[in-house]
Each structure stands twice: as structure tokens, then as C-alpha cells.
Design a protein around this motif. Structure first.
Motif, short mmCIF file in Angstrom:
data_model
loop_
_atom_site.label_atom_id
_atom_site.label_comp_id
_atom_site.label_asym_id
_atom_site.label_seq_id
_atom_site.Cartn_x
_atom_site.Cartn_y
_atom_site.Cartn_z
N VAL A 130 18.69 37.42 38.14
CA VAL A 130 20.12 37.65 38.39
C VAL A 130 20.60 36.81 39.57
N ALA A 131 19.79 36.80 40.65
CA ALA A 131 20.17 36.03 41.84
C ALA A 131 20.29 34.55 41.47
N ASP A 150 23.42 34.05 39.20
CA ASP A 150 24.63 34.21 40.02
C ASP A 150 24.87 32.96 40.87
N ARG A 171 27.95 28.12 42.03
CA ARG A 171 27.93 26.70 42.36
C ARG A 171 28.56 25.83 41.27
N LEU A 230 26.08 44.01 34.57
CA LEU A 230 27.35 44.02 35.30
C LEU A 230 27.34 43.01 36.45
N ILE A 231 26.19 42.81 37.07
CA ILE A 231 26.12 41.84 38.18
C ILE A 231 26.46 40.45 37.65
N GLU A 254 30.33 40.43 36.31
CA GLU A 254 31.32 40.48 37.38
C GLU A 254 31.36 39.17 38.17
N THR A 255 30.18 38.58 38.38
CA THR A 255 30.15 37.28 39.07
C THR A 255 30.88 36.24 38.23
N PHE A 306 33.22 36.85 36.06
CA PHE A 306 34.65 37.18 36.09
C PHE A 306 35.29 36.63 37.37
N PHE A 336 29.88 48.08 30.59
CA PHE A 336 30.00 47.08 31.65
C PHE A 336 30.52 45.76 31.09
N ALA A 347 34.09 43.81 31.93
CA ALA A 347 34.07 42.55 32.69
C ALA A 347 34.21 41.29 31.85
N MET A 396 19.84 42.75 45.78
CA MET A 396 20.50 42.39 44.52
C MET A 396 20.92 43.64 43.76
N ARG A 430 39.39 47.94 37.52
CA ARG A 430 40.10 47.22 36.45
C ARG A 430 40.19 48.05 35.17
#
Lengths: 367, 231
Positions: A250-251, A254, A259, A276-277, A280-281, A283, A301, A305, B128, B142
Motif C-alpha cells: 500500500v505504501a 500510494d 508522485r 480504502l487507503i 482515497e489516495t 481520489f 469503501f 471512493a 500505514m 462524502r
């Protein structure tokens, strides 16, 4: 007098033996590796029941100790198919004295059909027949109506947007391995998306978190570029491995989203807490997002998003839908018929349960 | 040939696995488990491919000084350090090439690999994961904006479930008489979670199950080939 005493002894012995019921039989619906032991010592008043296995060399092995006077036990250790096994049940009182005992013999057999799964087989046959029937119908030229799936219609829009903006397209085929059907469906969609990206000359980024998915995704993207007639545009480093670790992945993704600011994100496959992580990133970076998964807990989720969400079966239908090939679309129609059959069976089941008839529930339950 | 052999293997293995679901007799009964073991062995070897890809992509980024190449340096150093410490001094239950590194344990309190795992990796992972809380808040904001009938219903259901799971919800409706106790917020929340939510989830799962069967059949019969790179 002597005869009378012998008769009395035998009669009491028979009565005594009848009090201890112990049977051993082949455990049904298995590969012959288990014996089903049943006992009923309700009339003896035993405190403990000890079941031992009598080995060929004269040794005994403790199988089970029970305080239940009526019960059963499936022994699955040390049982070979077609080899007789001897068992002894001893009924003991509180001080450990043997009140009664009985020996039985059983032979385990392997079955060629698991009768517990007959309902599953019938359902599978009906569904398979429906799918095969519609595949052949479609092949014979019959017109089939398939409803529009907005999420899949958006592929052209997303690729077009990426081309116009000069930004890449990000595709994540889930976080599970190739043994999950959602990953395979994700890769099938990747094939179509990569072909479209090659045609439009849009850049594709495919980070993966499983090594097996990496090699498959590379092959899928490469073949898609060949199909599009743009093998020169294929970048072997467009598909790359990040890590197997869920949050490490995920990191990494993201970071790529922040970038590279992709114009379009596709999250199609199996996802867990990372859904969701990621969404949402995406989005926040202003990407047009299409997601699809069969994980019910992650769908809300994605719905919140993402711009488009493929819900459950839509993900699996995607490849057939995008191919537009009649025989692939026919299989979707067969699935729909299967769904209608399930609906009827469910409604009938609810009705029968309400009026107290449990036949259908018992038939459909896999024991 | 390149395309046909995988299709034949897929067909044979797929059909065999389906049969083995209904036939417990040897050798069908053990096939499914055995094939899963094969998968694990192959994926074990495939890990090497992943590592090679990781090194290749990052080394090329550093070599050509691509944008943000500094991150690649950190990635490669992290990979090498973790693999190196694990190999040299082992992990909690395993001995490394140089033994257990007792002198290092005396200084650091644990083996270098475990030290990094407990004090760096786990914290990064927790960081994280904790981001999820903030993302849930922004996504919920939202989703709950009342615009349409559906979002209004979602908003009402969400408020009921959230309040029903707090002591405030219980306190707010504690005065409701026992005769209409189903209106107690905790009971309403339980009802929403137990019936409409579960029904919806099961509907999705039934649809997904049928979709999996359909996709599997397409793959086994060779109709669906895009996962092999075909059309």
C-alpha cells in the motif's frame, strides 16, 4: 439343577451383553481412512467408556475415553482401507472396575461418490448445462441481451483521459495470488486495458505484490501490446514487483499515485484493508477510478471512493463482456439463468421452512 | 503449440479437480490438497522472480538517475540490510551463518533482524494501517452528504448503527417502554447489521459464487484465454 444353572448363566450373559451396544463400521463418504464407532451403554450405569484398538501384535492403543454413555466417534488415525481393525469397548465404574466389555471388527472402504454432496452435484450440473446451452445458442447466432456495465464502459474513457493528459494508467490486480479467481479476472481485464493503452499510446503502470502474478501480468501485457501491433511500445518494467507485505505494498502504491499522479486508476481483484487507503489516495490525486472486487466488506469503501465499481459477479463477467465474443457472452446468460434458478430455490426454501417442511434445507445442506 | 499445451493442462487439471470434489476414493481424494502443495512449491520458487524484478527496476532507476531515484536507494538498502541480518545472525527461532550473534544481542537486546522487525518494520506497518482511520472519516463524510434518497437512507442507517454501538445511543433511548423496545437504538443497530446488511452481503456472495463458476467453466473449456495473453 445343573442345566437350569447353566441356562440361567447363559440367559443373564445374553441380557448383560444386550445392555452394552457397541458397533464399528466404515465411515461413509470418505477415502477409506476412517471408522465410525458408536456405543450405547445407557443401561449399564458406567462412569467412563474406554475404547481401545487391538493391534495385530497383541498391543492395545487407547482410541477414546468418554463419559457420555451414548455417543459416537470417528477414528481417522491409523486406519487403512480394506484392512480389518478390531476395537474393544470397556464400560468402567467410578473406581475403574470393568462392568462390561465388547469387541467388534470393522473394515474401512473407500467410496467412489460422496453422497453428502449430491445436491452440490445437481446444482453444478444444472448451472453447467445452462452455461453450455447458452454458449451454443450464442454460437448459432442467437441475439443475446447483456445489460450495460458502467464500470467496464469506462475503460475507453479512462484510457482516453490518460492519453489526453499525458499521464499514466495505474492497474492493481488485487493483493492475492494466482490461486484466487479475482486475481485471474483482474488479469483478464488487464489484457483488454493494456491493448487499449497500446493503441492509444498511453503509459501503463502495474505494480504487483505476488511473484506469480508478476510473471503472468508481464506475459498478459506483452501479448496485449503484440495484439495491438505495438510490440515496440511495450515496456518490460511497466509491470514490477513491490512486496508481498500488505501495508508495504500500500505504501509503495500510494507513493506511486502521489508522485506519478495517474490519470486513471484500476483496482480490480481481491482486496482487504488496503482498499480504502488506495482508493482515497487515488481520489485525492484526482484520478478517475474504477474498482472491482468480490470481497463484500471492501465494496462499500470502493463505492464511496471510486467513480465506478464492479460489484462481485460483474468483476468475473468483465472479461466476457469486454471481449464481445458471442460464446463468452453466452456464458454470462447461462449464469443469469443459474441466478434465476437459485432465486426460485431460495424462495421455495423460505416458504417450506415457514410451513415447517425441512426437506429442502436438509437436502441442500452439505454435511 | 505455445497456447494449446497450457489450455490442455488447464482443461485436464480443472476437470480432475472438479471430479475430486465428488470422489473421495484414492487418488482423487488427495488430488486437491496435493495440487495446493504444488502451487506452494512453485510460488516459493517464484519469489526469486519478484526479488529480481525489484532489484532490476530500482537499479535501473538509480543508474539513469530517474525522477525520485533516491527512494530506490533506500529500498535497496532496506532489502539488503534485512536479508543480510537475517542470513548472518538468523531470526528469533533460527540460527544464522555467523551463529546467534550473542555479542550483538547483549548490546541491542535482540538479534539485528528481530530488532529491525520490532522497532522499524512493525511501526511502519502500524502507521500505514492507522491511516485507514482518517481515510474512513473522509470517505464517510462524502458518502453521508444528503443528496439523493439513497444517500439519505445511508446517512440515517449509518447514524443509527453508530449511535447504537455507543453508550450514548443506549442512554438516549433508555426511556422507551419495554413494549416497544425494538426502537431502542442498540436493538435497531443490531437489526440493521443482522438482517439487511447480511442479506445484501449474501446476495453479493451468491452472485460472486456464480460468477466464479462461470469464469472457471470458461477457463476450463478454453473459451476464456485472456489470462494467458490471448484474446
Amino acid at each position: 439343577m445343573r442345566k437350569f444353572l447353566i441356562f440361567l448363566f447363559l440367559f443373564s450373559a445374553v441380557l448383560w451383553a444386550q445392555n452394552l451396544d457397541f458397533t464399528a463400521e466404515d465411515n461413509p463418504n470418505d477415502d477409506g481412512s476412517a471408522i465410525l464407532l458408536k456405543w450405547n451403554a445407557a443401561e449399564i450405569g458406567a462412569a467412563t467408556l474406554r475404547i481401545t484398538k487391538l493391534e495385530e501384535n497383541g498391543d492395545t492403543t487407547l482410541v477414546y475415553l468418554s463419559s457420555d454413555v451414548i455417543g459416537q466417534y470417528i477414528l481417522g488415525d491409523g486406519i487403512q482401507p480394506k484392512v480389518p481393525a478390531n476395537f474393544r469397548l470397556q464400560a468402567l465404574d467410578v473406581t475403574g472396575n470393568i462392568l462390561a466389555e465388547k469387541e467388534v471388527t470393522a473394515v474401512a472402504k473407500a467410496q467412489w461418490f460422496n453422497t453428502n454432496k449430491i445436491s452440490l452435484l445437481i446444482m453444478a450440473i444444472i448451472l453447467t448445462a445452462a452455461i453450455v446451452y447458452y454458449i451454443f445458442s450464442a454460437r448459432s447466432g442467437k441475439e443475446l441481451y447483456i445489460r450495460k456495465i458502467a464500470g467496464l464502459e469506462s475503460i475507453d474513457e479512462s484510457v482516453g483521459r490518460a492519453t489526453e493528459m499525458g499521464r499514466p494508467i495505474l492497474f492493481i490486480p488485487g493483493t492475492l495470488d494466482l490461486d484466487d479467481m479475482q486475481t485471474i479476472s483482474g488479469l483478464s481485464i488487464l489484457s483488454k486495458l493494456a491493448q487499449r493503452a497500446a493503441e492509444y499510446e498511453a503509459r501503463l503502470i502495474v505494480p504487483v505484490c505476488r511473484s506469480m502474478v508478476l510473471s503472468t501480468a508481464k506475459e498478459v501485457v506483452k501479448e496485449a501490446y503484440l495484439r495491438a501491433g505495438r510490440p515496440d511500445a511495450y515496456d518490460p518494467d511497466a509491470v514490477f514487483y513491490l512486496t508481498d507485505d500488505q501495508f508495504g505494498f500500500v505504501a509503495g502504491v500510494d507513493g506511486i499515485i502521489v508522485r506519478e499522479k495517474p490519470a486513471a486508476n484500476f483496482f480490480l481483484g481481491a482486496f482487504y484493508a488496503e482498499s480504502l487507503i488506495l482508493a482515497e489516495t487515488g481520489f485525492a490525486s484526482g484520478s478517475i477510478q474504477t474498482a472491482g472486487t468480490a470481497m463484500p466488506s471492501q465494496l462499500p469503501f470502493f463505492v464511496v471512493a471510486c467513480d465506478y465499481t464492479l460489484i462481485g459477479e460483474e468483476l468475473f463477467a468483465a472479461s466476457a463482456y469486454l471481449s464481445k465474443e458471442p460464446h463468452q457472452l453466452g456464458s454470462l446468460k447461462g449464469q443469469d439463468l443459474g441466478k434465476a434458478i437459485f432465486l426460485v430455490v431460495l424462495t421455495l426454501g423460505i416458504f417450506l421452512e415457514i410451513i415447517g417442511v425441512h426437506f429442502l434445507k436438509d437436502f441442500l445442506t452439505i454435511h | 503449440m505455445k497456447r494449446n499445451i497450457p489450455l490442455i493442462i488447464t482443461f485436464l487439471v480443472g476437470i480432475t479437480v472438479i471430479f475430486s470434489e465428488f470422489i473421495p476414493h484414492y487418488p482423487f481424494g488427495m488430488l486437491s490438497g496435493e495440487l495446493e502443495n504444488w502451487f506452494l512449491i512453485i510460488s516459493g520458487f517464484a519469489i526469486l522472480l519478484g526479488q529480481l524484478s525489484l532489484f532490476k527496476v530500482n537499479i535501473l532507476k538509480i543508474k539513469f538517475k530517474k525522477e525520485n531515484w533516491q527512494y530506490s536507494v533506500i529500498t535497496l538498502i532496506s532489502v539488503v540490510v534485512m536479508i543480510g541480518t537475517g542470513l548472518l545472525w538468523g531470526t528469533k527461532d533460527n540460527t544464522g551463518i555467523l551463529g546467534n550473534g550473542d555479542q550483538i544481542i547483549a548490546v541491542m537486546g535482540s538479534k539485528p533482524f528481530d530488532y529491525l522487525f520490532d522497532n522499524v518494520y512493525q511501526h511502519l506497518q502500524a502507521t500505514m494501517f492507522s491511516l485507514l482511520a482518517f481515510f474512513i472519516a473522509s470517505a464517510a463524510y462524502r458518502a453521508f452528504i444528503a443528496r439523493t434518497t439513497e444517500s439519505n437512507l445511508l446517512l440515517i442507517a449509518a447514524i443509527l448503527v453508530m449511535l447504537g454501538n455507543t453508550s450514548l445511543g443506549s442512554f438516549l433511548t433508555s426511556w422507551i417502554p419495554e413494549a416497544i423496545s425494538f426502537l431502542h437504538l442498540p436493538k435497531l443497530a443490531e437489526f440493521i447489521m443482522k438482517y439487511p446488511t447480511t442479506a445484501g452481503q449474501r446476495a453479493i456472495m451468491i452472485g460472486a459464487g456464480l460468477g466464479i463458476i462461470g469464469s472457471s467453466l470458461r477457463i476450463i473449456l478454453g473459451i476464456e484465454r485472456s489470462y494467458l495473453g490471448g484474446k
